[in-house]
Scaffold this motif. Structure first.
Motif, PDB file in Angstrom:
ATOM      1  N   HIS A 160       0.845  -1.193   0.000  1.00 43.25           N
ATOM      2  CA  HIS A 160       0.000   0.000   0.000  1.00 43.25           C
ATOM      3  C   HIS A 160       0.884   1.248   0.000  1.00 43.25           C
ATOM      4  CE1 HIS A 160       0.986  -0.591   4.219  1.00 43.25           C
ATOM      5  NE2 HIS A 160       0.755   0.693   4.389  1.00 43.25           N
ATOM      6  N   ILE A 161       0.346   2.336  -0.515  1.00 42.63           N
ATOM      7  CA  ILE A 161       1.055   3.613  -0.518  1.00 42.63           C
ATOM      8  C   ILE A 161       0.010   4.728  -0.531  1.00 42.63           C
ATOM      9  CG2 ILE A 161       1.286   3.679  -3.045  1.00 42.63           C
ATOM     10  CD1 ILE A 161       4.046   5.021  -2.609  1.00 42.63           C
ATOM     11  N   ASP A 162       0.223   5.742   0.289  1.00 41.39           N
ATOM     12  CA  ASP A 162      -0.740   6.845   0.320  1.00 41.39           C
ATOM     13  C   ASP A 162      -0.432   7.839  -0.796  1.00 41.39           C
ATOM     14  OD1 ASP A 162       1.123   8.916   1.258  1.00 41.39           O
ATOM     15  OD2 ASP A 162       1.015   7.934   3.200  1.00 41.39           O
ATOM     16  N   GLN A 163      -1.331   8.764  -1.025  1.00 39.11           N
ATOM     17  CA  GLN A 163      -1.190   9.693  -2.147  1.00 39.11           C
ATOM     18  C   GLN A 163       0.036  10.585  -1.990  1.00 39.11           C
ATOM     19  OE1 GLN A 163      -4.724  11.573  -3.554  1.00 39.11           O
ATOM     20  NE2 GLN A 163      -3.619  13.139  -4.668  1.00 39.11           N
TER      21      GLN A 163
ATOM     22  N   ARG B 280      -6.557  10.287  -5.362  1.00 37.52           N
ATOM     23  CA  ARG B 280      -7.691   9.798  -4.556  1.00 37.52           C
ATOM     24  C   ARG B 280      -9.028  10.104  -5.214  1.00 37.52           C
ATOM     25  NH1 ARG B 280      -5.671  13.922  -1.266  1.00 37.52           N
ATOM     26  NH2 ARG B 280      -4.569  12.399  -0.014  1.00 37.52           N
ATOM     27  N   GLU B 281      -9.087  11.163  -6.021  1.00 37.11           N
ATOM     28  CA  GLU B 281     -10.333  11.494  -6.703  1.00 37.11           C
ATOM     29  C   GLU B 281     -10.662  10.470  -7.786  1.00 37.11           C
ATOM     30  OE1 GLU B 281      -8.416  14.817  -4.824  1.00 37.11           O
ATOM     31  OE2 GLU B 281      -7.677  13.684  -6.532  1.00 37.11           O
ATOM     32  N   VAL B 282      -9.634   9.875  -8.367  1.00 41.03           N
ATOM     33  CA  VAL B 282      -9.827   8.860  -9.397  1.00 41.03           C
ATOM     34  C   VAL B 282     -10.080   7.503  -8.752  1.00 41.03           C
ATOM     35  CG1 VAL B 282      -8.710   7.636 -11.308  1.00 41.03           C
ATOM     36  CG2 VAL B 282      -8.462  10.119 -11.092  1.00 41.03           C
ATOM     37  N   LEU B 283      -9.313   7.207  -7.723  1.00 41.42           N
ATOM     38  CA  LEU B 283      -9.477   5.940  -6.999  1.00 41.42           C
ATOM     39  C   LEU B 283     -10.485   6.162  -5.872  1.00 41.42           C
ATOM     40  CD1 LEU B 283      -5.730   4.883  -6.713  1.00 41.42           C
ATOM     41  CD2 LEU B 283      -7.412   4.106  -8.390  1.00 41.42           C
ATOM     42  N   ALA B 284     -11.701   6.367  -6.242  1.00 41.82           N
ATOM     43  CA  ALA B 284     -12.756   6.710  -5.280  1.00 41.82           C
ATOM     44  C   ALA B 284     -13.186   5.474  -4.495  1.00 41.82           C
ATOM     45  CB  ALA B 284     -13.930   7.362  -5.998  1.00 41.82           C
ATOM     46  N   LEU B 285     -12.248   4.964  -3.703  1.00 38.82           N
ATOM     47  CA  LEU B 285     -12.495   3.780  -2.886  1.00 38.82           C
ATOM     48  C   LEU B 285     -12.183   4.108  -1.434  1.00 38.82           C
ATOM     49  CD1 LEU B 285     -10.510   1.382  -5.238  1.00 38.82           C
ATOM     50  CD2 LEU B 285     -12.994   1.494  -5.042  1.00 38.82           C
ATOM     51  N   LYS B 286     -12.686   3.317  -0.540  1.00 36.69           N
ATOM     52  CA  LYS B 286     -12.405   3.516   0.875  1.00 36.69           C
ATOM     53  C   LYS B 286     -11.017   2.969   1.203  1.00 36.69           C
ATOM     54  CE  LYS B 286     -17.051   3.737   2.668  1.00 36.69           C
ATOM     55  NZ  LYS B 286     -17.153   5.154   2.723  1.00 36.69           N
ATOM     56  N   LEU B 287     -10.412   3.570   2.237  1.00 36.88           N
ATOM     57  CA  LEU B 287      -9.140   3.061   2.742  1.00 36.88           C
ATOM     58  C   LEU B 287      -9.381   1.766   3.483  1.00 36.88           C
ATOM     59  CD1 LEU B 287      -7.598   6.376   4.068  1.00 36.88           C
ATOM     60  CD2 LEU B 287      -6.929   5.124   2.032  1.00 36.88           C
ATOM     61  N   PRO B 288      -8.512   0.814   3.496  1.00 35.03           N
ATOM     62  CA  PRO B 288      -7.168   0.794   2.916  1.00 35.03           C
ATOM     63  C   PRO B 288      -7.131   0.309   1.467  1.00 35.03           C
ATOM     64  CG  PRO B 288      -7.460  -1.189   4.210  1.00 35.03           C
ATOM     65  CD  PRO B 288      -8.749  -0.379   4.335  1.00 35.03           C
TER      66      PRO B 288
ATOM     67  N   ARG C 238      -8.011   1.710  -1.276  1.00 33.36           N
ATOM     68  CA  ARG C 238      -7.497   2.735  -2.191  1.00 33.36           C
ATOM     69  C   ARG C 238      -5.965   2.722  -2.225  1.00 33.36           C
ATOM     70  NH1 ARG C 238      -9.970   7.890  -0.707  1.00 33.36           N
ATOM     71  NH2 ARG C 238      -8.491   7.932   1.008  1.00 33.36           N
ATOM     72  N   ASP C 239      -5.321   2.644  -1.052  1.00 35.13           N
ATOM     73  CA  ASP C 239      -3.860   2.644  -0.998  1.00 35.13           C
ATOM     74  C   ASP C 239      -3.270   1.352  -1.564  1.00 35.13           C
ATOM     75  OD1 ASP C 239      -4.003   5.157   0.089  1.00 35.13           O
ATOM     76  OD2 ASP C 239      -3.404   4.559   2.117  1.00 35.13           O
ATOM     77  N   GLU C 240      -4.005   0.254  -1.436  1.00 37.09           N
ATOM     78  CA  GLU C 240      -3.551  -1.018  -2.003  1.00 37.09           C
ATOM     79  C   GLU C 240      -3.608  -0.973  -3.531  1.00 37.09           C
ATOM     80  OE1 GLU C 240      -5.942  -4.078  -0.186  1.00 37.09           O
ATOM     81  OE2 GLU C 240      -5.247  -3.525   1.826  1.00 37.09           O
ATOM     82  N   ILE C 241      -4.698  -0.460  -4.068  1.00 37.49           N
ATOM     83  CA  ILE C 241      -4.846  -0.341  -5.528  1.00 37.49           C
ATOM     84  C   ILE C 241      -3.789   0.624  -6.074  1.00 37.49           C
ATOM     85  CG2 ILE C 241      -6.381   0.415  -7.408  1.00 37.49           C
ATOM     86  CD1 ILE C 241      -7.239  -2.236  -6.088  1.00 37.49           C
TER      87      ILE C 241
ATOM     88  N   ALA D  36      -0.829   1.254  -4.896  1.00 42.51           N
ATOM     89  CA  ALA D  36       0.478   0.585  -4.887  1.00 42.51           C
ATOM     90  C   ALA D  36       0.602  -0.369  -6.070  1.00 42.51           C
ATOM     91  CB  ALA D  36       0.679  -0.163  -3.570  1.00 42.51           C
ATOM     92  N   ARG D  37      -0.440  -1.135  -6.320  1.00 45.19           N
ATOM     93  CA  ARG D  37      -0.412  -2.078  -7.448  1.00 45.19           C
ATOM     94  C   ARG D  37      -0.274  -1.345  -8.779  1.00 45.19           C
ATOM     95  NH1 ARG D  37      -5.087  -6.549  -6.097  1.00 45.19           N
ATOM     96  NH2 ARG D  37      -4.238  -7.206  -4.101  1.00 45.19           N
ATOM     97  N   MET D  38      -1.022  -0.254  -8.914  1.00 47.75           N
ATOM     98  CA  MET D  38      -0.968   0.509 -10.161  1.00 47.75           C
ATOM     99  C   MET D  38       0.409   1.131 -10.371  1.00 47.75           C
ATOM    100  SD  MET D  38      -4.734   2.298 -10.222  1.00 47.75           S
ATOM    101  CE  MET D  38      -4.379   3.248 -11.686  1.00 47.75           C
ATOM    102  N   LEU D  39       0.965   1.726  -9.323  1.00 44.31           N
ATOM    103  CA  LEU D  39       2.292   2.332  -9.449  1.00 44.31           C
ATOM    104  C   LEU D  39       3.334   1.292  -9.833  1.00 44.31           C
ATOM    105  CD1 LEU D  39       2.635   4.937  -6.563  1.00 44.31           C
ATOM    106  CD2 LEU D  39       2.822   5.350  -9.005  1.00 44.31           C
ATOM    107  N   LYS D  40       3.291   0.149  -9.178  1.00 44.37           N
ATOM    108  CA  LYS D  40       4.260  -0.904  -9.499  1.00 44.37           C
ATOM    109  C   LYS D  40       4.110  -1.346 -10.950  1.00 44.37           C
ATOM    110  CE  LYS D  40       4.609  -2.848  -4.860  1.00 44.37           C
ATOM    111  NZ  LYS D  40       4.292  -4.037  -4.041  1.00 44.37           N
ATOM    112  N   ALA D  41       2.886  -1.549 -11.387  1.00 40.50           N
ATOM    113  CA  ALA D  41       2.651  -1.986 -12.765  1.00 40.50           C
ATOM    114  C   ALA D  41       3.142  -0.945 -13.769  1.00 40.50           C
ATOM    115  CB  ALA D  41       1.164  -2.278 -12.985  1.00 40.50           C
TER     116      ALA D  41
END
Length: 153
Positions: free
Chosen positions: A92-95, A125-133, A135-138, A140-145
Motif C-alpha cells: 500500500h502507498i498513500d497519495q 484519490r479522486e480517481v481511486l474513489a475507494l475507501k481506505l485501505p 485505495r492505498d492497495e490499488i 500501490a499495485r498501479m504504481l508498481k505496474a
C-alpha cells in the motif's frame, strides 16, 4: 538565526555525507542531549525532513538500545529504481508518498514530466474513489505496474 530543527537536519546530513555507505544510526536521546531539546523534536525532524518522498529510508527501533537508521536512497539505474519501488512501496502507498516518489523519479530522470503527471493523475484519490485501505492497495499495485512497464527497457 536557524531553528533547532534546521540545525538537527543539517547535522544529520553532514554525518550522512561522511558515511561511506550513506547510512547513519543515531540514538534519539543522545542527539536530543547534544542539541538541548526533547527527543520528540528529533522525531519531528526525522519524520518531516527524512521521508521516502525526499529520498530517505528511515528505520526505527524503540526501547532500550533503540536507534534510528537513516539511509539516503541513490538510484543509479532502472533496475535499482524497480528494486527500490518493490522494496519500499509494499502492498500500500498513500497519495502524498506516491507523489513524492514520482517527483523523485522525475528529478532523477527516470520518468518524464509527462509520464509523472499521467501516473499522478491515475493514482489520485479522486480517481481511486475507494475507501481506505483498499485505495492505498490499488494505488500501490498501479504504481508498481506502471513502473515495470516504463522502466523495464
Amino acid at each position: 538565526m536557524r531553528s533547532v530543527s534546521e540545525m538537527i537536519e543539517q547535522h544529520l546530513k553532514q554525518i550522512m555525507q561522511q558515511s561511506p555507505d550513506g547510512v547513519i544510526e543515531i540514538q534519539r536521546n543522545d542527539l536530543a542531549d547534544q542539541f538541548n531539546c526533547v527527543p520528540s523534536q528529533i522525531n519531528y525532524v526525522i519524520s518531516t525532513r527524512f521521508t521516502l518522498e525526499k529520498g530517505y529510508i528511515v528505520e526505527s527501533k524503540r526501547g532500550g538500545g533503540g536507534y534510528v537508521r537513516i539511509q539516503k536512497v541513490v538510484l543509479h539505474s532502472h533496475g535499482t529504481v524497480l528494486d527500490f519501488i518493490f522494496q519500499n512501496v509494499g502492498n500500500h502507498i498513500d497519495q502524498t508518498t506516491s507523489e513524492g516518489l514520482l517527483y523523485q523519479l522525475e528529478e532523477g530522470g527516470f520518468v518524464t514530466a509527462r509520464e509523472a503527471a499521467l501516473m499522478k493523475a491515475a493514482v489520485a484519490r479522486e480517481v481511486l474513489a475507494l475507501k481506505l485501505p483498499l485505495r492505498d492497495e490499488i494505488r500501490a499495485r498501479m504504481l508498481k505496474a506502471m513502473m515495470v512497464c516504463l522502466l523495464s527497457k
